[in-house]
Design an enzyme around this catalytic site. Structure first.
Site, PDB file in Angstrom:
ATOM      1  N   CYS A  42     -82.006 -17.187  31.657  1.00  0.00           N
ATOM      2  CA  CYS A  42     -82.193 -16.006  30.688  1.00  0.00           C
ATOM      3  C   CYS A  42     -82.216 -16.056  29.405  1.00  0.00           C
ATOM      4  CB  CYS A  42     -80.763 -15.315  31.235  1.00  0.00           C
ATOM      5  SG  CYS A  42     -81.351 -13.550  31.185  1.00  0.00           S
ATOM      6  N   HIS A  79     -80.090 -15.576  36.665  1.00  0.00           N
ATOM      7  CA  HIS A  79     -78.874 -16.301  36.647  1.00  0.00           C
ATOM      8  C   HIS A  79     -78.135 -17.265  37.979  1.00  0.00           C
ATOM      9  CE1 HIS A  79     -77.373 -14.622  32.676  1.00  0.00           C
ATOM     10  NE2 HIS A  79     -78.282 -13.842  32.938  1.00  0.00           N
ATOM     11  N   GLU A  90     -76.380 -19.308  38.381  1.00  0.00           N
ATOM     12  CA  GLU A  90     -74.808 -19.714  38.384  1.00  0.00           C
ATOM     13  C   GLU A  90     -73.953 -18.473  38.841  1.00  0.00           C
ATOM     14  OE1 GLU A  90     -76.627 -18.761  35.845  1.00  0.00           O
ATOM     15  OE2 GLU A  90     -75.266 -17.322  34.617  1.00  0.00           O
TER      16      GLU A  90
HETATM   17  N1  GLN Z   1     -81.260  -9.728  26.927  1.00  0.00           N
HETATM   18  C1  GLN Z   1     -80.895 -10.908  26.274  1.00  0.00           C
HETATM   19  C2  GLN Z   1     -81.546 -11.447  25.168  1.00  0.00           C
HETATM   20  O1  GLN Z   1     -82.628 -10.768  24.955  1.00  0.00           O
HETATM   21  C3  GLN Z   1     -80.588 -12.015  27.487  1.00  0.00           C
HETATM   22  C4  GLN Z   1     -79.660 -11.464  28.713  1.00  0.00           C
HETATM   23  C5  GLN Z   1     -79.093 -12.723  29.366  1.00  0.00           C
HETATM   24  O2  GLN Z   1     -79.051 -13.786  29.005  1.00  0.00           O
HETATM   25  N2  GLN Z   1     -78.545 -12.165  30.706  1.00  0.00           N
HETATM   26  O3  GLN Z   1     -81.203 -12.370  24.750  1.00  0.00           O
END
Ligand code: GLN
Length: 208
Positions: free
Chosen positions: A85, A176, A178
């Protein structure tokens, strides 16, 4: 597999975000984990996890602590890195919406917060080459991989977009892994870190 990876030490960037869930899953698989906040914390690590969180905050921290350069060198030496992410955003060569600097290690374009309201934060599943069954994916305001370079392998997809990708020693997920009970993705990362560590020990030069 658990026996094979037992001695592996995996660093987890522990600035903010859900680094503890990664540590729990990796330990369950037999790996040793260590929290990374300084360049010295990376010493002796076979792999590094860049967890979810807020990529702008994380990037600022990496630059201030001299970790950004250290992580790029770690990757160039063949160390395995898995960005989830916000971590995937840090790895991407090109970050949009808004445009943001990054470590530029993975040839892909990501658009932050781009899945739209319905699945901005949701549990879904999609096809993967890692196993026969679909992979469960937890999205939390994840980025969309809009473009993956020719050398980037797509390991799982959601809504017609790559959701898990790999380029040599680097992996990135827009979801995610995890936060589910399924350890498939972390097992794959550990076997990647293990094989890269063995190659380095045998003096095979990484092509990355
Ligand atoms: N929206 C976050 C970003 O742009 C990422 C979200 C996440 O890691 N769950 O950094």
């Amino acid at each position: 597999m658990v026996v094979e990876v037992v001695a592996l030490k995996i660093g987890i960037l522990a600035v903010q975000g859900d680094f503890e869930a990664h540590a729990a899953m990796l330990q369950q698989l037999g790996a040793q984990t260590t929290e990374v906040r300084t360049p010295a914390d990376l010493e002796g690590c076979a792999g590094l996890i860049l967890p979810g969180g807020e990529s702008t905050t994380q990037l600022k921290f990496l630059k201030e602590e001299g970790l950004a350069d250290k992580i790029v060198k770690f990757a160039e030496r063949g160390g395995a890195i898995f960005g989830t992410c916000a971590g995937a955003i840090l790895l991407a060569k090109d970050v949009q919406h808004p445009k943001q600097d990054s470590l530029k290690l993975m040839d892909m374009t990501v658009i932050r917060n781009a899945y739209g309201r319905q699945i901005a934060s949701d549990v879904v599943s999609g096809p993967t080459s890692l196993k026969k069954e679909p992979l469960e994916m937890v999205f939390i305001r994840g980025p969309v991989i809009e473009r993956a370079g020719p050398d980037v392998k797509v390991l799982a997809e959601y809504a017609g977009k790559p959701a898990l990708v790999q380029r040599e020693n680097l992996m990135a997920a827009t979801f995610h892994p995890e936060l589910t009970d399924d350890t498939t993705v972390h097992e794959y990362f550990l076997s990647l870190a293990n094989s890269r560590a063995k190659q380095r020990a045998n003096g095979v030069k990484s092509s990355k």
